[in-house]
Scaffold this motif. Structure first.
Motif, PDB file in Angstrom:
ATOM      1  N   ASN A  80       0.830  -1.207   0.000  1.00 54.63           N
ATOM      2  CA  ASN A  80       0.000   0.000   0.000  1.00 54.63           C
ATOM      3  C   ASN A  80       0.862   1.254   0.000  1.00 54.63           C
ATOM      4  O   ASN A  80       1.449   1.609   1.008  1.00 54.63           O
ATOM      5  N   LEU A  81       0.886   1.918  -1.134  1.00 57.21           N
ATOM      6  CA  LEU A  81       1.587   3.201  -1.238  1.00 57.21           C
ATOM      7  C   LEU A  81       0.551   4.319  -1.221  1.00 57.21           C
ATOM      8  O   LEU A  81      -0.549   4.160  -1.770  1.00 57.21           O
ATOM      9  N   GLU A 141      -1.558   7.425  -2.366  1.00 58.13           N
ATOM     10  CA  GLU A 141      -2.018   7.768  -3.715  1.00 58.13           C
ATOM     11  C   GLU A 141      -1.079   8.717  -4.469  1.00 58.13           C
ATOM     12  O   GLU A 141      -0.776   8.463  -5.632  1.00 58.13           O
ATOM     13  N   LYS A 199       1.896   6.573  -5.899  1.00 58.19           N
ATOM     14  CA  LYS A 199       1.664   5.207  -6.399  1.00 58.19           C
ATOM     15  C   LYS A 199       2.393   4.920  -7.706  1.00 58.19           C
ATOM     16  O   LYS A 199       2.792   3.795  -7.970  1.00 58.19           O
TER      17      LYS A 199
END
Length: 186
Positions: free
Chosen positions: A111-112, A114, A117
């Protein structure tokens, strides 16, 4: 505040790193300095007491943004942390060229945030943990990803050279038209 001298200085590439990678960042800084590209590295280019906004301004004005990634550097990013703010600023400018260099067996976290990303879609190079391929990787970055046209106003013509000792030759008219005027070179 950035000193008057630094405020006027332009940089060709901003080197983004966590302090755990400071030694490697310094080595990359030296590589680009020898190439005449005027790199920016916080502990080489800023004096103490300067503010975050000054650092962000440098990022906004620099055409290349190089990110050093090792395991764990993208874990638990905080939106108010300086490292995250540097990344977010770099990704907010659509015409910025972003280069990623990973160290060892780096893997992107699941999970990076937004705003960053697209980091996994950038030009990506991998350094061995023992740095045995450092020069090979850096020469590829320099030859394939750095456009002298894009950074011509920051090139140091007294130190610029191409890889493997080749001489940089072209007609004077082409040099002045495409890269730098006579005044910029001396």
């Amino acid at each position: 505040m950035i000193s008057k001298e630094n405020k006027m200085a332009k940089h060709g590439i901003f080197i983004n790193h966590r302090h755990t990678n400071r030694g490697l960042a310094g080595r990359i800084y030296d590589f680009f300095e020898r190439k005449g590209i005027s790199p920016f590295l916080d502990n080489h280019s800023l004096s103490q007491g300067e503010y975050r906004r000054d650092l962000i301004e440098v990022i906004k004005e620099t055409p290349y943004f190089l990110i050093l990634l090792s395991n764990g550097v993208l874990d638990n990013l905080s939106a108010d942390g300086m490292y995250y703010q540097e990344l977010e600023t770099a990704f907010n400018k659509s015409d910025r060229r972003i280069i990623v260099i990973s160290i060892g067996d780096f893997k992107f976290p699941q999970n990076l945030p937004e705003p960053i990303k697209s980091i996994s879609e950038c030009n990506f190079y991998q350094l061995a943990l023992d740095m045995s391929n450092f020069h090979e990787v850096m020469e590829r970055v320099f030859e394939k990803d750095i456009s002298q046209e894009l950074i011509r106003d920051v090139l140091n013509w007294k130190t610029l050279y191409t890889s493997k000792g080749n001489t940089y030759l072209m007609p004077r008219s082409k040099l002045e038209a495409e890269i730098a005027t006579l005044e910029n070179r001396f």
